[in-house]
Scaffold this motif. Sequence first.
Motif, PDB file in Angstrom:
ATOM      1  N   TRP A 194      56.902  49.229  47.997  1.00 53.68           N
ATOM      2  CA  TRP A 194      55.555  49.574  47.548  1.00 53.68           C
ATOM      3  C   TRP A 194      55.484  49.611  46.022  1.00 53.68           C
ATOM      4  O   TRP A 194      54.477  49.198  45.426  1.00 53.68           O
ATOM      5  N   THR A 195      56.547  50.087  45.372  1.00 53.61           N
ATOM      6  CA  THR A 195      56.580  50.118  43.902  1.00 53.61           C
ATOM      7  C   THR A 195      56.528  48.704  43.347  1.00 53.61           C
ATOM      8  O   THR A 195      55.819  48.422  42.369  1.00 53.61           O
TER       9      THR A 195
ATOM     10  N   SER B 261      45.186  46.153  44.180  1.00 52.79           N
ATOM     11  CA  SER B 261      45.923  47.234  43.523  1.00 52.79           C
ATOM     12  C   SER B 261      45.328  48.589  43.878  1.00 52.79           C
ATOM     13  O   SER B 261      46.060  49.552  44.146  1.00 52.79           O
ATOM     14  N   LEU B 262      43.993  48.678  43.909  1.00 54.98           N
ATOM     15  CA  LEU B 262      43.335  49.923  44.288  1.00 54.98           C
ATOM     16  C   LEU B 262      43.695  50.314  45.715  1.00 54.98           C
ATOM     17  O   LEU B 262      44.013  51.481  45.991  1.00 54.98           O
TER      18      LEU B 262
ATOM     19  N   ALA C  92      46.340  49.470  47.414  1.00 50.51           N
ATOM     20  CA  ALA C  92      47.750  49.850  47.488  1.00 50.51           C
ATOM     21  C   ALA C  92      47.954  51.281  46.996  1.00 50.51           C
ATOM     22  O   ALA C  92      48.671  52.071  47.621  1.00 50.51           O
ATOM     23  N   GLU C  93      47.306  51.632  45.893  1.00 50.10           N
ATOM     24  CA  GLU C  93      47.444  52.982  45.354  1.00 50.10           C
ATOM     25  C   GLU C  93      46.865  54.022  46.311  1.00 50.10           C
ATOM     26  O   GLU C  93      47.441  55.095  46.510  1.00 50.10           O
ATOM     27  N   LYS C  94      45.703  53.709  46.908  1.00 48.55           N
ATOM     28  CA  LYS C  94      45.093  54.643  47.851  1.00 48.55           C
ATOM     29  C   LYS C  94      45.921  54.765  49.125  1.00 48.55           C
ATOM     30  O   LYS C  94      45.946  55.826  49.764  1.00 48.55           O
TER      31      LYS C  94
ATOM     32  N   ILE D  68      52.929  47.317  43.715  1.00 44.20           N
ATOM     33  CA  ILE D  68      52.034  47.829  42.670  1.00 44.20           C
ATOM     34  C   ILE D  68      52.277  47.099  41.351  1.00 44.20           C
ATOM     35  O   ILE D  68      51.334  46.671  40.663  1.00 44.20           O
TER      36      ILE D  68
ATOM     37  N   ILE E  15      49.212  54.654  49.265  1.00 39.25           N
ATOM     38  CA  ILE E  15      50.313  55.564  48.924  1.00 39.25           C
ATOM     39  C   ILE E  15      49.813  56.998  48.875  1.00 39.25           C
ATOM     40  O   ILE E  15      50.476  57.922  49.362  1.00 39.25           O
ATOM     41  N   GLU E  16      48.631  57.199  48.298  1.00 37.39           N
ATOM     42  CA  GLU E  16      48.049  58.544  48.242  1.00 37.39           C
ATOM     43  C   GLU E  16      47.819  59.087  49.644  1.00 37.39           C
ATOM     44  O   GLU E  16      48.108  60.254  49.937  1.00 37.39           O
TER      45      GLU E  16
ATOM     46  N   GLU F  38      49.614  44.634  39.369  1.00 36.03           N
ATOM     47  CA  GLU F  38      49.190  44.968  38.009  1.00 36.03           C
ATOM     48  C   GLU F  38      49.548  43.872  37.007  1.00 36.03           C
ATOM     49  O   GLU F  38      48.902  43.736  35.972  1.00 36.03           O
TER      50      GLU F  38
END
Length: 236
Positions: free
Chosen positions: A166-167, A132-133, A135-137, A170, A139-140, A174
Motif C-alpha cells: 500500500w505504501t 490516490s484519494l 487509496a488514502e481513504k 501511494i 488505509i484510513e 503521487e
Amino acid sequence: MGKIGNYLAVSLVIGLILVWGLMAHPFDNDYQQGPAVNRGPAPAAGLERNFDLKEIDRVQRERGDYPPRALGLTTQRRPPSDSWLLDADSDRDRFQRIEVALRGLDIHMAEIGVRFDVMHDAIERGNLRLASLEAEKSIETARIAMLKRPGFTGDAGLQYMGRRQWTELIAALESGDQARSRTAFAAVRETCMSCHAARGMGFINDSRLFDSTATFAGGSGAAPAAPAAPAAASTR
C-alpha cells in the motif's frame, strides 16, 4: 459558634438540594421519572421475524420487550417508535444500540471494496489524483476498522493487508507514473486476495470485484491513450 452554625445550616441545605436533584434525575436512567410516550410510528419491517410488525406488536402486548432479544440489547420502557435511539432508557443503552447499528468489520471491508473498484477505474482513466484519494481513504478505513478488532495492536491490521504494497501504491500514484501505478495496484490486489485466503475466506476472491480489477485496458503497464487531436479546419 454563630458563624459555624450558619455554615453548617447552609451546607445542610445545599446537601439536601443535591440529594433531591440526584433522586429526581439519576444518571443511570434518564427516563426513570418520565412517562412512556410513543413519538412516532413503529419501525418498518426488517430482519424477518425479529422486525416483523405483527411480531413486535404481539411481544409488546405480552411482555413489552423491545428491541428484539435476538439483538442482545436491553429492552426499553417506551413503546417502539421511529426514535429508536432516543427511546432507549439510558445513555448506556443508547451507546449499545449505536455499537450494534455500526456493525462489525464487514462494513469497513465493503467500503474498501467500493473504493478499490473506483481506484482501479481511476488508474485506468489516468486520473491518478482520484486514485490516490481512494487509496488514502482505504488505509484510513482499515485503521478505523481495527477498533472492532481489539486483538490487533497498532497498525497490525494494515500490516496484514500489506503495508509495504500500500505504501508503494501511494508513492506511485503521487509520482504520476502511470505504469508504476498499475504495477503497484496489481501488487496490492494480490495482498488483498492472499489476506482473504489466509483467514479462510478465499471465496471472497471469486467475485466480480477481483475479476474486473485483474487487468487494465492496454495491459498492466500501458499508459492511457492520448486524446484524439481535433480535426483540421477545412479550407474548402
